[in-house]
Scaffold this motif. Structure first.
Motif, PDB file in Angstrom:
ATOM      1  N   THR B 223       0.870  -1.181   0.000  1.00  0.00           N
ATOM      2  CA  THR B 223       0.000   0.000   0.000  1.00  0.00           C
ATOM      3  C   THR B 223       0.904   1.228   0.000  1.00  0.00           C
ATOM      4  OG1 THR B 223      -0.059  -0.310   2.395  1.00  0.00           O
ATOM      5  CG2 THR B 223      -2.028  -0.932   1.168  1.00  0.00           C
ATOM      6  N   THR B 224       0.583   2.147  -0.899  1.00  0.00           N
ATOM      7  CA  THR B 224       1.409   3.357  -0.985  1.00  0.00           C
ATOM      8  C   THR B 224       1.249   4.172   0.297  1.00  0.00           C
ATOM      9  OG1 THR B 224       0.497   3.375  -3.186  1.00  0.00           O
ATOM     10  CG2 THR B 224       2.095   5.075  -2.674  1.00  0.00           C
ATOM     11  N   PRO B 225       2.361   4.540   0.934  1.00  0.00           N
ATOM     12  CA  PRO B 225       2.225   5.405   2.111  1.00  0.00           C
ATOM     13  C   PRO B 225       1.713   6.788   1.697  1.00  0.00           C
ATOM     14  CG  PRO B 225       4.461   4.569   1.879  1.00  0.00           C
ATOM     15  CD  PRO B 225       3.742   4.165   0.669  1.00  0.00           C
ATOM     16  N   VAL B 226       1.199   7.515   2.669  1.00  0.00           N
ATOM     17  CA  VAL B 226       0.625   8.829   2.373  1.00  0.00           C
ATOM     18  C   VAL B 226       1.705   9.765   1.839  1.00  0.00           C
ATOM     19  CG1 VAL B 226      -1.379   9.943   3.329  1.00  0.00           C
ATOM     20  CG2 VAL B 226       0.013   8.481   4.776  1.00  0.00           C
ATOM     21  N   GLN B 227       1.320  10.627   0.939  1.00  0.00           N
ATOM     22  CA  GLN B 227       2.209  11.634   0.361  1.00  0.00           C
ATOM     23  C   GLN B 227       3.385  11.032  -0.390  1.00  0.00           C
ATOM     24  OE1 GLN B 227       3.406  14.246   3.469  1.00  0.00           O
ATOM     25  NE2 GLN B 227       1.421  15.288   3.562  1.00  0.00           N
ATOM     26  N   LYS B 228       3.244   9.798  -0.827  1.00  0.00           N
ATOM     27  CA  LYS B 228       4.320   9.210  -1.642  1.00  0.00           C
ATOM     28  C   LYS B 228       3.686   8.618  -2.890  1.00  0.00           C
ATOM     29  CE  LYS B 228       8.035   8.312   1.494  1.00  0.00           C
ATOM     30  NZ  LYS B 228       8.642   7.299   2.330  1.00  0.00           N
ATOM     31  N   GLU B 229       4.490   8.610  -3.936  1.00  0.00           N
ATOM     32  CA  GLU B 229       4.001   8.048  -5.188  1.00  0.00           C
ATOM     33  C   GLU B 229       4.396   6.591  -5.284  1.00  0.00           C
ATOM     34  OE1 GLU B 229       4.296  11.835  -8.210  1.00  0.00           O
ATOM     35  OE2 GLU B 229       4.957   9.843  -8.821  1.00  0.00           O
ATOM     36  N   LEU B 230       3.506   5.815  -5.897  1.00  0.00           N
ATOM     37  CA  LEU B 230       3.773   4.370  -6.010  1.00  0.00           C
ATOM     38  C   LEU B 230       5.040   4.134  -6.794  1.00  0.00           C
ATOM     39  CD1 LEU B 230       1.465   1.457  -6.421  1.00  0.00           C
ATOM     40  CD2 LEU B 230       3.034   1.796  -8.289  1.00  0.00           C
ATOM     41  N   ILE B 269       5.129   3.743 -14.804  1.00  0.00           N
ATOM     42  CA  ILE B 269       3.743   3.967 -14.378  1.00  0.00           C
ATOM     43  C   ILE B 269       3.455   5.470 -14.319  1.00  0.00           C
ATOM     44  CG2 ILE B 269       2.177   3.744 -12.397  1.00  0.00           C
ATOM     45  CD1 ILE B 269       3.501   1.079 -11.845  1.00  0.00           C
ATOM     46  N   GLY B 270       2.353   5.849 -14.888  1.00  0.00           N
ATOM     47  CA  GLY B 270       1.961   7.260 -14.899  1.00  0.00           C
ATOM     48  C   GLY B 270       1.634   7.768 -13.506  1.00  0.00           C
ATOM     49  N   PRO B 271       1.896   9.061 -13.246  1.00  0.00           N
ATOM     50  CA  PRO B 271       1.653   9.595 -11.893  1.00  0.00           C
ATOM     51  C   PRO B 271       0.176   9.692 -11.547  1.00  0.00           C
ATOM     52  CG  PRO B 271       2.398  11.358 -13.352  1.00  0.00           C
ATOM     53  CD  PRO B 271       2.501  10.081 -14.124  1.00  0.00           C
ATOM     54  N   ASP B 272      -0.700   9.680 -12.550  1.00  0.00           N
ATOM     55  CA  ASP B 272      -2.102   9.878 -12.243  1.00  0.00           C
ATOM     56  C   ASP B 272      -2.876   8.564 -12.149  1.00  0.00           C
ATOM     57  OD1 ASP B 272      -3.019  10.640 -15.692  1.00  0.00           O
ATOM     58  OD2 ASP B 272      -1.446   9.406 -14.798  1.00  0.00           O
ATOM     59  N   GLN B 273      -2.188   7.429 -12.263  1.00  0.00           N
ATOM     60  CA  GLN B 273      -2.897   6.155 -12.199  1.00  0.00           C
ATOM     61  C   GLN B 273      -3.209   5.802 -10.761  1.00  0.00           C
ATOM     62  OE1 GLN B 273      -0.527   3.323 -14.313  1.00  0.00           O
ATOM     63  NE2 GLN B 273      -1.889   3.361 -16.068  1.00  0.00           N
ATOM     64  N   SER B 274      -4.369   5.181 -10.571  1.00  0.00           N
ATOM     65  CA  SER B 274      -4.751   4.785  -9.214  1.00  0.00           C
ATOM     66  C   SER B 274      -3.894   3.597  -8.795  1.00  0.00           C
ATOM     67  CB  SER B 274      -6.229   4.407  -9.170  1.00  0.00           C
ATOM     68  OG  SER B 274      -6.396   3.154  -9.804  1.00  0.00           O
ATOM     69  N   GLU B 275      -3.889   3.392  -7.487  1.00  0.00           N
ATOM     70  CA  GLU B 275      -2.993   2.352  -6.954  1.00  0.00           C
ATOM     71  C   GLU B 275      -3.398   0.984  -7.458  1.00  0.00           C
ATOM     72  OE1 GLU B 275      -2.018   2.653  -2.764  1.00  0.00           O
ATOM     73  OE2 GLU B 275      -2.140   0.463  -2.671  1.00  0.00           O
ATOM     74  N   SER B 276      -4.699   0.686  -7.400  1.00  0.00           N
ATOM     75  CA  SER B 276      -5.147  -0.657  -7.803  1.00  0.00           C
ATOM     76  C   SER B 276      -4.874  -0.887  -9.279  1.00  0.00           C
ATOM     77  CB  SER B 276      -6.618  -0.846  -7.485  1.00  0.00           C
ATOM     78  OG  SER B 276      -7.353   0.189  -8.096  1.00  0.00           O
ATOM     79  N   GLU B 277      -5.062   0.179 -10.073  1.00  0.00           N
ATOM     80  CA  GLU B 277      -4.815   0.072 -11.506  1.00  0.00           C
ATOM     81  C   GLU B 277      -3.343  -0.218 -11.767  1.00  0.00           C
ATOM     82  OE1 GLU B 277      -6.994   0.054 -13.881  1.00  0.00           O
ATOM     83  OE2 GLU B 277      -5.502  -0.084 -15.447  1.00  0.00           O
ATOM     84  N   ALA B 278      -2.486   0.520 -11.045  1.00  0.00           N
ATOM     85  CA  ALA B 278      -1.034   0.337 -11.225  1.00  0.00           C
ATOM     86  C   ALA B 278      -0.612  -1.069 -10.840  1.00  0.00           C
ATOM     87  CB  ALA B 278      -0.276   1.364 -10.385  1.00  0.00           C
ATOM     88  N   LEU B 281      -1.634  -3.507 -13.423  1.00  0.00           N
ATOM     89  CA  LEU B 281      -0.775  -3.375 -14.600  1.00  0.00           C
ATOM     90  C   LEU B 281       0.560  -4.071 -14.387  1.00  0.00           C
ATOM     91  CD1 LEU B 281      -1.652  -1.724 -17.062  1.00  0.00           C
ATOM     92  CD2 LEU B 281       0.014  -0.014 -16.395  1.00  0.00           C
ATOM     93  N   LEU B 282       1.115  -3.841 -13.200  1.00  0.00           N
ATOM     94  CA  LEU B 282       2.417  -4.453 -12.907  1.00  0.00           C
ATOM     95  C   LEU B 282       2.332  -5.970 -12.917  1.00  0.00           C
ATOM     96  CD1 LEU B 282       3.963  -2.200 -10.126  1.00  0.00           C
ATOM     97  CD2 LEU B 282       4.854  -2.583 -12.414  1.00  0.00           C
ATOM     98  N   CYS B 283       1.296  -6.498 -12.283  1.00  0.00           N
ATOM     99  CA  CYS B 283       1.150  -7.957 -12.268  1.00  0.00           C
ATOM    100  C   CYS B 283       0.981  -8.490 -13.678  1.00  0.00           C
ATOM    101  CB  CYS B 283      -0.044  -8.362 -11.395  1.00  0.00           C
ATOM    102  SG  CYS B 283       0.276  -8.108  -9.645  1.00  0.00           S
ATOM    103  N   ALA B 284       0.252  -7.724 -14.489  1.00  0.00           N
ATOM    104  CA  ALA B 284       0.064  -8.166 -15.878  1.00  0.00           C
ATOM    105  C   ALA B 284       1.383  -8.181 -16.626  1.00  0.00           C
ATOM    106  CB  ALA B 284      -0.936  -7.260 -16.578  1.00  0.00           C
TER     107      ALA B 284
END
Lengths: 369, 478
Positions: B223-230, B269-278, B281-284
């Motif tokens: 889980t991405t910590p607060v104020q950090k990008e995945l 990974i784009g900065p605007d992608q949601s965490e679940s989406e990212a 994508l990575l697993c894929a």
């Protein structure tokens, strides 16, 4: 003047039986007993030390010379041949037996020649030039033959006993300081050689463990306990580590007549790797291991000894063992071009010189016993 | 601090003498130090020492050691090859200074673990001036291990630059890593690391596949910590896991390449992608990588080799390779008549695994050890081996023993084929097998399954004996 017996001797196999029987009756009970004892020892499946086998053969042949009844060199040769044939038949892979029998036969011939004509060289050259038949000479009665033959056989025994120390005394001539030496398997000659080198020089020894008999591990332990810095590696690491090795020193079971080796399994790969890295290969082998036989074919089946596959794939893995062909050869053939030097008790020789040693130690008539 | 009493000084001198005597004897420093310490223990029992007296003794010892080291000067720090009196100088480890200090600490360390821990750490701070004191436990352990091998046979120092073997213990109570490190690592990674270390997962392809599967779990649980990008934080999150895996067993080239790919994908990974989406994508992409570079590559290699394997061929294979197994099974299924000779070697005996699989499918097999290769090579028509990696200069890095098989094959004029997927290709170049290799457990060489027992059971007690267990070898062009 040819006697009937001589004609029979030179005839061939058909008469061989008659001659052999005559030979057997001449051996005497005591000697027969000792012969049977030795044959039983040879037939045991335990790997015998070549030195032990050679020594016992020579002792037995000394008994044959001293305790059997014979009137001429021809008789003695017959007796020795009879005994020798039985011994070789008991364990054909043990070449030391045949080597010693042929050495003793050569001794008998030489002593006979010297008793008859004074100097050996003279007789040989004259005989060669005039094409005289030897068989005539051999049936002549010579009074001092027994004494001189026994004396030379005792010399041979002495040579056998001192062979390991003679070889190891040459160690400092071949090894310089801070060398890394490599070996495989367990040869007592090599062990003595390395220990002698370690006494005078700072060396390190890398030993390949030589599965599946693991004799290399035994050697490594003995060396380390004696204070020689040793490393044990697996057989598969031989090529990887060869670039840092200065010399390869191996022992062998037999040296064949063309200078090739019948050595322990894994020696061929070791010598190939050494050649690839331009590392000299020294073979420490006493002269009793030198055989006048050539490897008849490079088809190893006739040359090799295959033992139980249990060491490789245990019988407890029955499912696998029943469907798989497992092979466990004991020996390896190493061609003479991979060997740099033979270190024997009479000094160092190139593999191409082996033919000369054979002509000095053995007589061509004794090739077929 | 009170000055040491005369009786204490005597004892201290005695102890120093005992220590010096201990260091004088090669490899027996431990025993003598122990006996010296034992003697002192006996003396201490007679007269109970106060804490202050003990500390005074410790200070005196520390001063004496500093003086000694100062006298020796840079001698121990430099890399020397001569062994001149004193067990301390015998440590030929490349990290000489720290190693020297540690070795001197060793005879003192054994009888008094509580006291000497302070002295050894203090000496490493004081004497180790030109090398920054590495506080990470891993490097300290590596140094200790190097000192261990350094005290052994000199030739093993050829390998002192490599990561020395250390088996992860099965019980977590042993201080192999600090407990805090354990708790911060994902359990899937810990499991993976232990599998690597104990040899449960072995082989280039299987290690890579297992690692990517574990990373998928990690990504899903992340889980991405607060104020950090995945895409920035995940990289840093994974880094300690990779370090942990490297400690368990050095990374293979296949794993290294897969990790590089994964990091590249993370950074894409784009900065605007949601965490679940990212995450999805990575697993894929991981699945795609596995499918493309490992599975399909294996299929392609197998297809190419179908034309190479002909009827009545005798094929020699060495140890275990998943690609080669695939090739042989596919050829057998397509109806080709051939037989296989499996060559195996100690200590891993991976060839048995290959043998079992082939025999189960009905392939005709023979089995020999590597020493018998020259005996059976006359029957062989082709040699097919797998690879750990292909180097940039065309050399093949593979399981130890491959080069020997290739050498013997060449002398019998038998062609040698190497099957290697492209994801194992490496940019590195290497000319010998020593500069970069992996060291296995030397204790593996001891067990030989003989009825009469092992030869080398007590090998650690024999100072002149060393065991070497290499894992890889470079096979060169002829």
């Amino acid at each position: 003047m040819r006697t009937i017996r001589n004609r029979l001797c030179t005839a061939g196999m058909a008469s061989g039986m008659a001659v052999a029987e005559k030979g057997r009756s001449d051996l005497g009970k005591e000697v027969e007993e000792k012969l049977h004892e030795f044959i039983t020892y040879l037939k045991q499946k335990n790997p015998h030390s070549s030195y032990d086998v050679a020594k016992r053969t020579v002792l037995l042949l000394r008994e044959v010379c001293s305790k059997t009844r014979w009137y001429s060199a021809r008789d003695l040769i017959t007796n020795i041949r009879a005994a020798g044939k039985k011994l070789i038949a008991a364990q054909p892979s043990e070449s030391a037996v045949g080597n010693m029998v042929r050495r003793v036969l050569k001794i008998v011939r030489e002593e006979h020649a010297s008793c008859v004509a004074g100097s050996v060289d003279e007789v040989d050259v004259r005989a060669l030039l005039q094409g005289r038949d030897d068989s005539d000479d051999l049936s002549r009665q010579t009074p001092h033959l027994k004494g001189s033959v026994i004396e030379i056989i005792n010399d041979l025994l002495g040579e056998l006993e001192l062979s390991a120390s003679n070889i190891s005394s040459q160690a400092p001539d071949h090894i310089h300081s801070s060398e890394v030496l490599m070996t495989t398997g367990y040869s007592k000659t090599v062990e003595a050689f390395l220990k002698a080198a370690a006494r005078k020089r700072k060396i390190e020894v890398i030993v390949a463990e030589s599965a599946p008999f693991y004799r290399g591990q035994e050697l490594a332990k003995n060396l380390a306990v004696a204070g020689v810095e040793t490393i044990v590696v697996t057989d598969s690491a031989v090529f990887a580590i060869m670039s840092r090795v200065n010399k390869v020193i191996i022992g062998t079971h037999t040296v064949m007549a063309d200078g090739s080796l019948k050595a322990i399994n894994g020696s061929y790969a070791l010598c190939l790797a050494a050649k690839r890295h331009s590392v000299p290969v020294l073979v420490c082998a006493a002269l009793f291991k030198l055989s006048p036989q050539y490897p008849c074919s490079y088809d190893h089946d006739t040359f090799n000894k295959i033992v139980s596959p249990h060491d490789i794939l245990r019988f407890s893995e029955g499912q696998l063992v029943s469907k798989v062909h497992v092979q466990n050869p004991v020996f390896d053939h190493v061609p003479p071009d991979l060997i740099t030097l033979f270190v024997s008790n009479i000094g160092g020789n190139a593999p191409s010189y082996v033919y000369r040693l054979i002509s000095e130690l053995y007589h061509p008539d004794d090739q077929e016993l | 601090m009170s000055s040491p009493s005369p009786k204490k000084q005597d004892k201290e001198e005695q102890k120093q003498k005992a220590v010096k005597a201990g260091e004088g004897k090669k490899g027996q420093g431990k025993e003598d130090g122990g006996s010296g310490g034992g003697g002192e223990h006996g003396a201490a029992v007679k007269k109970p020492t106060t804490k202050a007296e003990r500390r005074a003794l410790q200070e005196a010892q520390r001063k004496a050691k500093e003086e000694r080291l100062a006298a020796q000067g840079k001698g121990t720090a430099k890399q020397t090859t001569s062994t001149s009196g004193g067990g301390a100088k015998r440590s030929q480890a490349s990290k000489g200074g720290e190693g020297g200090a540690k070795l001197e600490g060793k005879p003192l360390e054994v009888p008094r673990p509580t006291r000497q821990r302070n002295s050894s750490s203090s000496t490493s701070v004081t004497t180790d001036d030109h090398r920054p004191n590495k506080s990470s436990k891993s490097s300290k352990k590596a140094t200790e291990q190097q000192v261990e091998t350094g005290r052994r046979v000199k030739q093993l120092q050829l390998f002192s630059h490599l990561q020395q073997y250390s088996k992860a213990p099965s019980s977590p109570t042993l201080p192999w890593h600090s407990v805090s490190t354990y708790t911060s690592i994902h359990p899937a990674i810990i499991k993976l690391g232990l599998h690597y270390s104990h040899g449960v997962i072995c082989g280039s392809n299987s290690r890579c596949v297992a690692m990517l599967a574990a990373f998928k779990k990690v990504i899903n649980d992340y889980t991405t910590p607060v104020q950090k990008e995945l895409r920035r934080d995940l990289d840093a999150h994974i880094r300690p896991f990779i370090n942990f895996l490297t400690h368990c067993r050095p990374l293979s080239v296949s794993m290294g390449n897969a990790i590089k790919y994964l990091k590249r994908e993370i950074s894409k990974i784009g900065p605007d992608q949601s965490e679940s989406e990212a995450k999805r994508l990575l697993c894929a992409t991981i699945d795609e990588y596995l499918e493309l570079y490992i599975v399909k590559a294996g299929t392609e290699i197998s297809k190419l080799c179908q034309n190479i394997i002909k009827d009545n061929d005798v094929i020699l294979v060495y140890a275990f390779s998943s690609v080669v197994q695939r090739v042989l099974l596919d050829a057998h299924c397509s109806g080709r008549q051939f037989r296989v000779i499996v060559v195996d070697s100690r200590p891993k005996m991976e060839g048995r695994h290959m043998l079992r699989t082939l025999v189960q499918k009905g392939v005709k097999c023979s089995y020999v050890l590597i020493n018998a290769v020259s005996y059976i090579m006359k029957e062989v028509s082709k040699v097919i081996v797998g690879a750990h990696s292909l180097l940039a200069n065309g050399y093949v890095m593979s399981r130890i023993g491959t080069s020997q098989v290739a050498l013997v094959a060449r002398s019998f004029n038998v062609p040698v084929l190497v099957c290697c997927e492209t994801y194992k290709f490496s940019d590195r170049v290497q000319t010998d097998s020593i500069v970069n290799n992996e060291l296995g457990d030397p204790n593996d060489l001891v067990q030989i399954n003989r009825r009469q027992g092992n030869f080398l059971t007590g090998w650690k007690d024999i100072p002149c004996l060393g065991l070497l267990n290499l894992v890889y070898v470079i096979t060169m062009r002829p």
